[in-house]
Design a protein around this motif. Structure first.
Motif, PDB file in Angstrom:
ATOM      1  N   GLY A  28       0.827  -1.207   0.000  1.00 33.97           N
ATOM      2  CA  GLY A  28       0.000   0.000   0.000  1.00 33.97           C
ATOM      3  C   GLY A  28       0.861   1.256   0.000  1.00 33.97           C
ATOM      4  O   GLY A  28       2.075   1.189   0.228  1.00 33.97           O
ATOM      5  N   GLY A  29       0.247   2.387  -0.264  1.00 36.20           N
ATOM      6  CA  GLY A  29       0.977   3.660  -0.280  1.00 36.20           C
ATOM      7  C   GLY A  29       0.198   4.742   0.446  1.00 36.20           C
ATOM      8  O   GLY A  29      -1.038   4.727   0.464  1.00 36.20           O
ATOM      9  N   SER A  30       0.922   5.691   1.041  1.00 35.91           N
ATOM     10  CA  SER A  30       0.273   6.664   1.916  1.00 35.91           C
ATOM     11  C   SER A  30      -0.639   7.646   1.198  1.00 35.91           C
ATOM     12  O   SER A  30      -1.613   8.125   1.756  1.00 35.91           O
ATOM     13  CB  SER A  30       1.337   7.444   2.700  1.00 35.91           C
ATOM     14  OG  SER A  30       2.227   8.115   1.815  1.00 35.91           O
ATOM     15  N   GLN A  31      -0.323   7.977  -0.061  1.00 35.81           N
ATOM     16  CA  GLN A  31      -1.086   9.034  -0.748  1.00 35.81           C
ATOM     17  C   GLN A  31      -2.335   8.506  -1.428  1.00 35.81           C
ATOM     18  O   GLN A  31      -2.909   9.172  -2.270  1.00 35.81           O
ATOM     19  CB  GLN A  31      -0.187   9.758  -1.753  1.00 35.81           C
ATOM     20  CG  GLN A  31       0.053   9.050  -3.090  1.00 35.81           C
ATOM     21  CD  GLN A  31       1.183   8.043  -3.079  1.00 35.81           C
ATOM     22  OE1 GLN A  31       1.404   7.383  -2.087  1.00 35.81           O
ATOM     23  NE2 GLN A  31       1.882   7.881  -4.194  1.00 35.81           N
ATOM     24  N   LYS A  32      -2.784   7.309  -1.025  1.00 33.91           N
ATOM     25  CA  LYS A  32      -3.953   6.718  -1.669  1.00 33.91           C
ATOM     26  C   LYS A  32      -5.093   6.609  -0.650  1.00 33.91           C
ATOM     27  O   LYS A  32      -5.557   7.632  -0.182  1.00 33.91           O
ATOM     28  CB  LYS A  32      -3.562   5.383  -2.283  1.00 33.91           C
ATOM     29  CG  LYS A  32      -2.277   5.440  -3.136  1.00 33.91           C
ATOM     30  CD  LYS A  32      -2.481   5.988  -4.534  1.00 33.91           C
ATOM     31  CE  LYS A  32      -1.169   6.133  -5.281  1.00 33.91           C
ATOM     32  NZ  LYS A  32      -1.205   5.742  -6.660  1.00 33.91           N
ATOM     33  N   ALA A  33      -5.488   5.394  -0.259  1.00 30.96           N
ATOM     34  CA  ALA A  33      -6.697   5.258   0.566  1.00 30.96           C
ATOM     35  C   ALA A  33      -6.554   5.833   1.967  1.00 30.96           C
ATOM     36  O   ALA A  33      -7.556   6.153   2.602  1.00 30.96           O
ATOM     37  CB  ALA A  33      -7.103   3.795   0.657  1.00 30.96           C
ATOM     38  N   VAL A  34      -5.334   5.959   2.473  1.00 24.63           N
ATOM     39  CA  VAL A  34      -5.194   6.396   3.866  1.00 24.63           C
ATOM     40  C   VAL A  34      -5.094   7.918   4.017  1.00 24.63           C
ATOM     41  O   VAL A  34      -4.800   8.421   5.114  1.00 24.63           O
ATOM     42  CB  VAL A  34      -4.054   5.667   4.617  1.00 24.63           C
ATOM     43  CG1 VAL A  34      -4.439   4.202   4.861  1.00 24.63           C
ATOM     44  CG2 VAL A  34      -2.739   5.753   3.875  1.00 24.63           C
ATOM     45  N   MET A  35      -5.366   8.660   2.944  1.00 21.27           N
ATOM     46  CA  MET A  35      -5.717  10.084   3.065  1.00 21.27           C
ATOM     47  C   MET A  35      -4.613  10.989   3.597  1.00 21.27           C
ATOM     48  O   MET A  35      -4.903  12.028   4.201  1.00 21.27           O
ATOM     49  CB  MET A  35      -6.948  10.246   3.998  1.00 21.27           C
ATOM     50  CG  MET A  35      -8.064   9.289   3.717  1.00 21.27           C
ATOM     51  SD  MET A  35      -9.315   9.318   5.002  1.00 21.27           S
ATOM     52  CE  MET A  35     -10.356   7.976   4.468  1.00 21.27           C
ATOM     53  N   ILE A  36      -3.358  10.598   3.436  1.00 22.47           N
ATOM     54  CA  ILE A  36      -2.249  11.439   3.909  1.00 22.47           C
ATOM     55  C   ILE A  36      -1.316  11.724   2.714  1.00 22.47           C
ATOM     56  O   ILE A  36      -1.497  11.144   1.649  1.00 22.47           O
ATOM     57  CB  ILE A  36      -1.502  10.782   5.103  1.00 22.47           C
ATOM     58  CG1 ILE A  36      -0.799   9.484   4.690  1.00 22.47           C
ATOM     59  CG2 ILE A  36      -2.474  10.507   6.252  1.00 22.47           C
ATOM     60  CD1 ILE A  36       0.130   8.914   5.764  1.00 22.47           C
ATOM     61  N   PRO A  37      -0.342  12.614   2.879  1.00 20.04           N
ATOM     62  CA  PRO A  37       0.511  12.949   1.729  1.00 20.04           C
ATOM     63  C   PRO A  37       1.394  11.782   1.268  1.00 20.04           C
ATOM     64  O   PRO A  37       1.545  10.786   1.980  1.00 20.04           O
ATOM     65  CB  PRO A  37       1.387  14.096   2.270  1.00 20.04           C
ATOM     66  CG  PRO A  37       0.637  14.655   3.419  1.00 20.04           C
ATOM     67  CD  PRO A  37      -0.060  13.474   4.036  1.00 20.04           C
ATOM     68  N   ILE A  71     -10.923   6.872  -4.393  1.00 21.67           N
ATOM     69  CA  ILE A  71     -10.153   6.199  -3.348  1.00 21.67           C
ATOM     70  C   ILE A  71      -9.806   7.167  -2.221  1.00 21.67           C
ATOM     71  O   ILE A  71      -9.236   8.224  -2.461  1.00 21.67           O
ATOM     72  CB  ILE A  71      -8.880   5.547  -3.937  1.00 21.67           C
ATOM     73  CG1 ILE A  71      -8.013   4.939  -2.827  1.00 21.67           C
ATOM     74  CG2 ILE A  71      -8.057   6.516  -4.774  1.00 21.67           C
ATOM     75  CD1 ILE A  71      -6.861   4.092  -3.333  1.00 21.67           C
ATOM     76  N   GLY A  72     -10.175   6.795  -1.002  1.00 25.16           N
ATOM     77  CA  GLY A  72      -9.816   7.620   0.143  1.00 25.16           C
ATOM     78  C   GLY A  72     -10.935   8.547   0.580  1.00 25.16           C
ATOM     79  O   GLY A  72     -12.087   8.145   0.710  1.00 25.16           O
ATOM     80  N   PHE A  73     -10.566   9.827   0.754  1.00 24.04           N
ATOM     81  CA  PHE A  73     -11.452  10.779   1.422  1.00 24.04           C
ATOM     82  C   PHE A  73     -12.411  11.452   0.426  1.00 24.04           C
ATOM     83  O   PHE A  73     -12.380  12.662   0.217  1.00 24.04           O
ATOM     84  CB  PHE A  73     -10.578  11.816   2.131  1.00 24.04           C
ATOM     85  CG  PHE A  73     -11.259  12.605   3.213  1.00 24.04           C
ATOM     86  CD1 PHE A  73     -12.154  12.014   4.082  1.00 24.04           C
ATOM     87  CD2 PHE A  73     -10.979  13.953   3.383  1.00 24.04           C
ATOM     88  CE1 PHE A  73     -12.766  12.747   5.079  1.00 24.04           C
ATOM     89  CE2 PHE A  73     -11.576  14.701   4.375  1.00 24.04           C
ATOM     90  CZ  PHE A  73     -12.480  14.096   5.229  1.00 24.04           C
ATOM     91  N   PHE A  74     -13.224  10.656  -0.242  1.00 24.37           N
ATOM     92  CA  PHE A  74     -14.274  11.163  -1.123  1.00 24.37           C
ATOM     93  C   PHE A  74     -15.596  10.660  -0.574  1.00 24.37           C
ATOM     94  O   PHE A  74     -15.667   9.545  -0.083  1.00 24.37           O
ATOM     95  CB  PHE A  74     -14.122  10.608  -2.547  1.00 24.37           C
ATOM     96  CG  PHE A  74     -12.862  11.021  -3.240  1.00 24.37           C
ATOM     97  CD1 PHE A  74     -12.741  12.278  -3.792  1.00 24.37           C
ATOM     98  CD2 PHE A  74     -11.813  10.140  -3.347  1.00 24.37           C
ATOM     99  CE1 PHE A  74     -11.574  12.664  -4.440  1.00 24.37           C
ATOM    100  CE2 PHE A  74     -10.639  10.514  -3.983  1.00 24.37           C
ATOM    101  CZ  PHE A  74     -10.522  11.774  -4.536  1.00 24.37           C
ATOM    102  N   ASP A  75     -16.630  11.443  -0.724  1.00 24.59           N
ATOM    103  CA  ASP A  75     -17.910  10.965  -0.213  1.00 24.59           C
ATOM    104  C   ASP A  75     -19.034  11.258  -1.210  1.00 24.59           C
ATOM    105  O   ASP A  75     -18.778  11.658  -2.358  1.00 24.59           O
ATOM    106  CB  ASP A  75     -18.202  11.555   1.175  1.00 24.59           C
ATOM    107  CG  ASP A  75     -18.417  13.067   1.138  1.00 24.59           C
ATOM    108  OD1 ASP A  75     -18.305  13.664   0.043  1.00 24.59           O
ATOM    109  OD2 ASP A  75     -18.697  13.657   2.195  1.00 24.59           O
ATOM    110  N   TYR A  76     -20.233  11.072  -0.773  1.00 21.41           N
ATOM    111  CA  TYR A  76     -21.418  11.331  -1.595  1.00 21.41           C
ATOM    112  C   TYR A  76     -21.417  12.762  -2.133  1.00 21.41           C
ATOM    113  O   TYR A  76     -21.640  13.001  -3.322  1.00 21.41           O
ATOM    114  CB  TYR A  76     -22.667  11.066  -0.737  1.00 21.41           C
ATOM    115  CG  TYR A  76     -23.945  11.619  -1.313  1.00 21.41           C
ATOM    116  CD1 TYR A  76     -24.666  10.890  -2.261  1.00 21.41           C
ATOM    117  CD2 TYR A  76     -24.426  12.868  -0.922  1.00 21.41           C
ATOM    118  CE1 TYR A  76     -25.836  11.410  -2.804  1.00 21.41           C
ATOM    119  CE2 TYR A  76     -25.586  13.388  -1.463  1.00 21.41           C
ATOM    120  CZ  TYR A  76     -26.287  12.655  -2.397  1.00 21.41           C
ATOM    121  OH  TYR A  76     -27.429  13.174  -2.937  1.00 21.41           O
TER     122      TYR A  76
END
Ligand SMILES: *Cc1c(COP(=O)(O)O)cnc(C)c1O
Length: 404
Positions: A187-196, A345-350
């Motif tokens: 995994g990578g930090s700038q993807k689903a886990v919402m950090i740089p 992916i990550g911090f996106f919502d409706y």
């Protein structure tokens, strides 16, 4: 109108405010009890996030660093390996394995498609040391069948290790790493886990640890055995990315909170969220009369869309940016101009999804000349897709009320 910048890109993804605050406050030295406690806690949370009992290690690098570590730690020059390639990131596996002297077999399918398990079975040899694949190929918006490949490796009586670049798969796809038998999951930090950007993480199975004992490729910074030894004591081999690790802890806390305090439940909610945003987006672009680039195996990480005939996809990218400050991505490399990609992916919502669909309608109205275009059509189907994906049976609703 004022312009409020929003990222709709598959990495870097929008930052979680709580994680940004944690970063700003991370003024601690890494050889202290404070840091050791943080590091051990984050490594433990990451295990739950990946969904494994295997060791999980963190590296100060972008995702490609963990990809390189998998190749250098598991292989020796001359080893035969198999790469499943369907886009830019599959090609990266091929280049990496070659750089470390492996004899590389490749199952290659056209961009926008996924490989059949039959093709994989045929390409597998008894001496195949490892299979390298993506869970989702972010360059084309395709999801690959990790479970199917893992099952195939078991039935084919193969000793091959399975290494999965899940850099955009984690947080957008449900995995069962240990039951399926994935040896390395990245995994990578700038993807689903919402950090740089700046951190990669990977889970490593017992089988993979054993394989490392006999592999002879050179490694120094990315020596996983050294990292594992240090990680047991809450330390990293070299100076860790302290601020990013603090941010990661805050982000994993947020994901746990989405699951009522249970990180495994929160992880599931995050995946379901991406699936819902992706389903809304797919329905919307099709209602506009646009075609999906990967209709047969679409990833929930990002949706890749073909522009109308004769239109450069850059028109959509540019207009979303200039009018609405919405940043989406063009195709990568030679795919530039041919597709545009909207991430989930990550911090996106409706709310974000409705906003990008609405903005896409504006771009369609002004620049795409789609036959039968009408405002509201794409939004209407996105709304319906949302209802379909999130509607719960009446019995579950009652339980939810009771639980409050
Ligand atoms: C983002 C990404 C990577 C890693 O790229 P880095 O720039 O090294 O972080 C690898 N694979 C996939 C599928 C990705 O989406």
């Amino acid at each position: 109108m004022i312009r409020k910048t929003r990222l709709f890109t598959p990495g870097p993804t929008p930052l979680l405010p709580a994680a940004q605050f944690a970063m700003a406050a991370a003024d601690i030295h890494h050889r202290t009890p404070e840091f050791r406690a943080l590091y051990l806690r984050v490594l433990d949370q990451l295990k739950t996030f990946v969904g494994t009992k295997n060791d999980v290690l963190l590296l100060a690098s972008s995702g490609t660093g963990a990809m390189e570590a998998s190749v250098s730690n598991l292989t020796s020059p001359g080893d035969r390996v198999l790469v499943l390639s369907a886009g830019k990131f599959g090609e990266r596996w091929e280049a990496l394995a070659k750089a470390f002297g492996c004899s590389v077999d490749v199952v290659k399918v056209p961009y926008g498609q996924t490989f059949s398990l039959d093709e994989v079975r045929k390409a597998l040899k008894t001496e195949t040391r490892a299979v390298f694949m993506q869970a989702t190929e972010s360059s084309t918006g395709v999801r690959h069948d990790v479970q199917g490949v893992a099952a195939l490796l078991k039935t084919a009586n193969s000793n091959s290790l399975l290494v999965v670049d899940a850099i955009t798969g984690l947080g957008t796809t449900h995995f069962d790493v240990d039951t399926w038998g994935v040896d390395i999951m990245i995994g990578g930090s700038q993807k689903a886990v919402m950090i740089p950007p700046g951190l990669s993480y990977l889970s490593v199975s017992d089988r993979a640890w054993q394989a490392m004992e006999s592999s002879r490729n050179p490694r120094y910074y990315f020596d996983l055995r050294k990292e594992r030894k240090n990680a047991k004591n809450g330390e990293s081999a070299y100076t860790p990315a302290v601020a990013l690790i603090a941010a990661l802890g805050a982000a994993l806390d947020y994901i746990a909170a989405q699951g009522g305090g249970d990180l495994a439940v929160g992880r599931k909610a995050l995946v379901d969220n991406a699936e819902t945003c992706a389903a809304m987006t797919r329905a919307a672009v099709e209602a506009l009369g646009l075609k999906l680039f990967a209709p047969d195996a679409p990833a929930a990480a990002a949706t890749a869309v073909l522009p109308p005939d004769g239109v450069d996809s850059g028109v959509v990218v540019k207009e979303l940016k200039s009018r609405f400050a919405a940043v989406i991505t063009n195709g990568q490399g030679e795919m530039k101009g041919q597709i545009f990609r909207i991430a989930h992916i990550g911090f996106f919502d409706y709310m974000d999804t409705i906003a990008i669909v609405g903005a896409l309608e504006q771009v369609a109205a002004s620049s795409l000349k789609l036959p039968g275009f009408e405002f509201g059509k794409a939004l209407a189907v996105a709304q319906k897709a949302y209802v379909e994906r999130t509607a719960k049976p009446a019995s579950e609703k009652l339980e939810a009320v009771g639980a409050r």
